[in-house]
Design a protein around this motif. Structure first.
Motif, PDB file in Angstrom:
ATOM      1  N   VAL A  69      16.589  22.281 -41.935  1.00 24.36           N
ATOM      2  CA  VAL A  69      17.268  22.633 -41.178  1.00 24.36           C
ATOM      3  C   VAL A  69      17.466  21.064 -41.393  1.00 24.36           C
ATOM      4  O   VAL A  69      16.294  19.704 -41.227  1.00 24.36           O
ATOM      5  CB  VAL A  69      16.813  22.507 -39.105  1.00 24.36           C
ATOM      6  CG1 VAL A  69      17.472  22.211 -38.618  1.00 24.36           C
ATOM      7  CG2 VAL A  69      16.348  23.823 -39.415  1.00 24.36           C
ATOM      8  N   ARG A  70      18.748  20.663 -41.201  1.00 23.14           N
ATOM      9  CA  ARG A  70      18.933  19.718 -41.430  1.00 23.14           C
ATOM     10  C   ARG A  70      20.273  18.946 -39.704  1.00 23.14           C
ATOM     11  O   ARG A  70      20.781  19.904 -39.887  1.00 23.14           O
ATOM     12  CB  ARG A  70      20.177  18.885 -42.909  1.00 23.14           C
ATOM     13  CG  ARG A  70      20.926  17.817 -42.542  1.00 23.14           C
ATOM     14  CD  ARG A  70      21.437  17.012 -44.380  1.00 23.14           C
ATOM     15  NE  ARG A  70      22.051  16.917 -44.803  1.00 23.14           N
ATOM     16  CZ  ARG A  70      22.449  16.096 -45.957  1.00 23.14           C
ATOM     17  NH1 ARG A  70      22.310  16.944 -46.649  1.00 23.14           N
ATOM     18  NH2 ARG A  70      23.096  14.922 -46.369  1.00 23.14           N
TER      19      ARG A  70
ATOM     20  N   PRO B 134      14.976   6.468 -35.575  1.00 24.73           N
ATOM     21  CA  PRO B 134      13.657   7.059 -36.260  1.00 24.73           C
ATOM     22  C   PRO B 134      12.414   6.140 -37.254  1.00 24.73           C
ATOM     23  O   PRO B 134      12.893   5.099 -37.466  1.00 24.73           O
ATOM     24  CB  PRO B 134      13.964   8.536 -36.772  1.00 24.73           C
ATOM     25  CG  PRO B 134      15.094   7.934 -37.721  1.00 24.73           C
ATOM     26  CD  PRO B 134      15.660   6.809 -36.710  1.00 24.73           C
ATOM     27  N   SER B 135      11.267   5.960 -36.626  1.00 23.61           N
ATOM     28  CA  SER B 135      10.384   5.511 -37.367  1.00 23.61           C
ATOM     29  C   SER B 135       8.933   6.631 -37.758  1.00 23.61           C
ATOM     30  O   SER B 135       8.893   6.716 -37.102  1.00 23.61           O
ATOM     31  CB  SER B 135      10.478   4.212 -37.002  1.00 23.61           C
ATOM     32  OG  SER B 135       9.789   4.136 -35.618  1.00 23.61           O
ATOM     33  N   ILE B 136       8.498   6.033 -38.798  1.00 23.75           N
ATOM     34  CA  ILE B 136       7.168   6.563 -39.427  1.00 23.75           C
ATOM     35  C   ILE B 136       6.086   5.549 -39.542  1.00 23.75           C
ATOM     36  O   ILE B 136       6.612   4.322 -40.012  1.00 23.75           O
ATOM     37  CB  ILE B 136       6.450   7.234 -40.153  1.00 23.75           C
ATOM     38  CG1 ILE B 136       7.646   8.813 -39.736  1.00 23.75           C
ATOM     39  CG2 ILE B 136       5.395   8.206 -40.807  1.00 23.75           C
ATOM     40  CD1 ILE B 136       8.395   9.931 -40.992  1.00 23.75           C
TER      41      ILE B 136
ATOM     42  N   ASP C  47      19.394   5.426 -44.222  1.00 23.05           N
ATOM     43  CA  ASP C  47      19.630   4.671 -42.790  1.00 23.05           C
ATOM     44  C   ASP C  47      19.200   5.657 -41.842  1.00 23.05           C
ATOM     45  O   ASP C  47      20.334   4.946 -40.979  1.00 23.05           O
ATOM     46  CB  ASP C  47      21.368   5.390 -43.569  1.00 23.05           C
ATOM     47  CG  ASP C  47      21.715   6.812 -43.324  1.00 23.05           C
ATOM     48  OD1 ASP C  47      20.789   7.893 -43.062  1.00 23.05           O
ATOM     49  OD2 ASP C  47      22.706   6.865 -43.814  1.00 23.05           O
ATOM     50  N   GLY C  48      18.685   6.059 -41.539  1.00 21.11           N
ATOM     51  CA  GLY C  48      17.984   6.797 -40.407  1.00 21.11           C
ATOM     52  C   GLY C  48      18.996   8.153 -39.700  1.00 21.11           C
ATOM     53  O   GLY C  48      18.483   8.281 -38.472  1.00 21.11           O
ATOM     54  N   HIS C  49      20.195   8.512 -40.502  1.00 15.75           N
ATOM     55  CA  HIS C  49      20.949   9.728 -39.700  1.00 15.75           C
ATOM     56  C   HIS C  49      21.005  10.654 -39.943  1.00 15.75           C
ATOM     57  O   HIS C  49      21.333  11.949 -39.421  1.00 15.75           O
ATOM     58  CB  HIS C  49      22.616   8.813 -40.109  1.00 15.75           C
ATOM     59  CG  HIS C  49      23.218   7.058 -39.628  1.00 15.75           C
ATOM     60  ND1 HIS C  49      23.614   6.654 -40.660  1.00 15.75           N
ATOM     61  CD2 HIS C  49      21.979   6.453 -38.979  1.00 15.75           C
ATOM     62  CE1 HIS C  49      23.559   5.793 -40.466  1.00 15.75           C
ATOM     63  NE2 HIS C  49      23.509   5.696 -39.374  1.00 15.75           N
TER      64      HIS C  49
ATOM     65  N   GLY D 125      15.860  14.653 -49.859  1.00 13.56           N
ATOM     66  CA  GLY D 125      17.009  13.320 -49.210  1.00 13.56           C
ATOM     67  C   GLY D 125      16.431  12.648 -48.173  1.00 13.56           C
ATOM     68  O   GLY D 125      16.802  11.915 -47.837  1.00 13.56           O
ATOM     69  N   ALA D 126      14.876  12.932 -48.257  1.00 10.85           N
ATOM     70  CA  ALA D 126      13.947  12.288 -46.694  1.00 10.85           C
ATOM     71  C   ALA D 126      13.514  11.015 -47.420  1.00 10.85           C
ATOM     72  O   ALA D 126      13.327  11.032 -48.685  1.00 10.85           O
ATOM     73  CB  ALA D 126      12.922  13.048 -46.374  1.00 10.85           C
ATOM     74  N   TRP D 127      13.612  10.202 -46.704  1.00  8.99           N
ATOM     75  CA  TRP D 127      13.295   8.375 -47.419  1.00  8.99           C
ATOM     76  C   TRP D 127      11.394   8.439 -47.014  1.00  8.99           C
ATOM     77  O   TRP D 127      11.044   7.316 -47.254  1.00  8.99           O
ATOM     78  CB  TRP D 127      14.528   7.579 -46.747  1.00  8.99           C
ATOM     79  CG  TRP D 127      13.963   5.897 -47.941  1.00  8.99           C
ATOM     80  CD1 TRP D 127      13.904   4.675 -46.793  1.00  8.99           C
ATOM     81  CD2 TRP D 127      14.122   5.855 -49.386  1.00  8.99           C
ATOM     82  NE1 TRP D 127      13.207   4.098 -47.837  1.00  8.99           N
ATOM     83  CE2 TRP D 127      13.929   4.610 -48.577  1.00  8.99           C
ATOM     84  CE3 TRP D 127      14.545   6.471 -50.351  1.00  8.99           C
ATOM     85  CZ2 TRP D 127      13.795   3.537 -50.065  1.00  8.99           C
ATOM     86  CZ3 TRP D 127      14.575   5.241 -51.268  1.00  8.99           C
ATOM     87  CH2 TRP D 127      14.350   4.121 -51.165  1.00  8.99           C
TER      88      TRP D 127
END
Length: 402
Positions: free
Chosen positions: A59-60, A154-156, A326-328, A358-360
């Motif tokens: 899911v995106r 978002p942040s981890i 970019d957190g989008h 595509g996850a950073w």
């Protein structure tokens, strides 16, 4: 134990037209067998890759859309207890929400259902700890958590709970929220009605407990007024419109000194602070972080977060969450496992899948029999328990505002 080579089963995934590269010697085809847009900005794909073999559910989510919202849900809307992800979705729907997607989230105690990490739901702190409540760590530490601030950024990170109380010109550290401090010499805890009707009994240490009534907020600081008798033992009643400040050992004299009517300022935050020193609107844990600044850190998990080999290095069903540089864009991934159709993945393989999506930044959620993805109220993956969908502690829900 030697880790399986990620190059033998590396994945290159694009949600619109998915192609997976399985072996450097022989390309394996991955087919999208189901694809649909759940709402503007939300796309779902089911992919079958014979090279695993794997069955993936992707899911995106476009986090820039203001009509979409992430919600952290607890079983039975309580600090403890377990229920199925579909039941949490049903409760949210009954409350007027439209839930597009839900996945299982943090690890939990099988008996109590309580989740192991810090928990913030709808901007409210439910649980705060310095060290994760896990019986399986190879050493005590703070696990990684996914945070979302009020601006939807978002942040981890491996967030630790940072609690502080100010009164009569002095500051007292609050080590835990709705949990008993593990230290044997001294400690201070804050208990809110989320914990229950009374504070926990502690017969091993001197305890002093001061009841307080909520008196609003000033910025990111909660204001309380001391009301009622200070107890010289644990097990105090928790005011429905307030909290109890409990002190153990040498800290007891500080709480004992609080007078009737004193104003107590309480800060509940994270260390490190969220970017921009924002307060968390959502905080949910996992174990461990698998992508950091676009780099796979899954192979380092045993050293950094104390993972155990039977979890990290063995193929299991997995659930993961991540977001773009970019957190989008938010990514939710479920990999089925423990079947001939889909064998599951190691943490290293999961990190590679998320990176190629595509996850950073990415975080591993609870897996195994807990791994579940629900879309429009129905389970779309194949839970590995013979009894079907497992009752779990909490879930991450994607809502569409009506």
């Amino acid at each position: 134990m030697r880790l399986p080579s990620i190059h033998r089963h590396a994945a290159s995934v694009a949600l619109a037209g998915v192609a997976l590269l399985a072996s450097p010697v022989r390309a394996q085809r991955a087919d999208t067998i189901a694809a649909r847009d759940l709402a503007p900005g939300v796309a779902y794909r089911k992919v079958v890759d014979a090279g695993g073999p794997w069955v993936l559910h992707l899911v995106r989510v476009d986090l820039r859309r203001t009509d979409l919202a992430l919600r952290h849900a607890r079983a039975h809307d309580s600090l403890r207890g377990r229920e199925r992800t579909t039941e949490m979705v049903r409760h949210a729907t009954a409350g007027g929400a439209r839930v597009l997607v839900a996945v299982n989230a943090d690890f939990f105690d099988l008996k109590s259902g309580e989740n192991e990490n810090n928990q913030v739901l709808g901007g409210e702190w439910w649980k705060g700890v310095k060290v994760t409540d896990s019986p399986y760590d190879t050493y005590d530490n703070a696990h990684a958590q996914l945070a979302l601030d009020s601006a939807r950024h978002p942040s981890i990170d491996r967030y630790q709970f940072d609690g502080r109380a100010w009164a009569r010109g002095g500051m007292t550290p609050i080590l835990t929220l709705n949990a008993v401090p593990a230290g044997t010499y001294e400690g201070t805890a804050l208990f809110t009605p989320r914990f229950g009707a009374t504070t926990p009994r502690d017969t091993t240490r001197q305890t002093v407990e001061a009841p307080m009534i909520a008196a609003g907020h000033r910025g990111d600081t909660a204001l309380f007024v001391r009301r009622g008798a200070v107890a010289a033992a644990s097990g105090s009643a928790i005011p429905r419109d307030g909290a109890v400040l409990s002190a153990y050992g040498a800290r007891a004299k500080e709480v004992q000194a609080l007078g009737e009517g004193d104003t107590v300022r309480v800060l509940l935050a994270t260390l490190p602070r969220l970017p921009g020193h924002a307060a968390p609107a959502l905080l949910v844990g996992g174990w461990p972080r698998i992508l950091d600044d676009g780099r796979s850190v899954a192979a380092d998990a045993a050293v950094v977060e104390g993972t155990i080999s039977r979890n990290a290095e063995v193929r299991h069903p997995r659930t993961a969450v991540g977001f773009s540089r970019d957190g989008h864009t938010l990514f939710l991934l479920v990999v089925d496992g423990r079947s001939t159709a889909s064998v599951g993945v190691t943490l290293v393989e999961l990190a590679e899948l998320m990176r190629r999506l595509g996850a950073w930044e990415a975080l591993n959620f609870d897996g195994g029999g807990s791994t579940t993805m629900v879309i429009d109220g129905a389970v779309v993956n194949a839970p590995s328990d013979t009894t079907g969908e497992r009752a779990i502690g909490n879930a991450l829900l994607l809502l569409r505002r009506r």
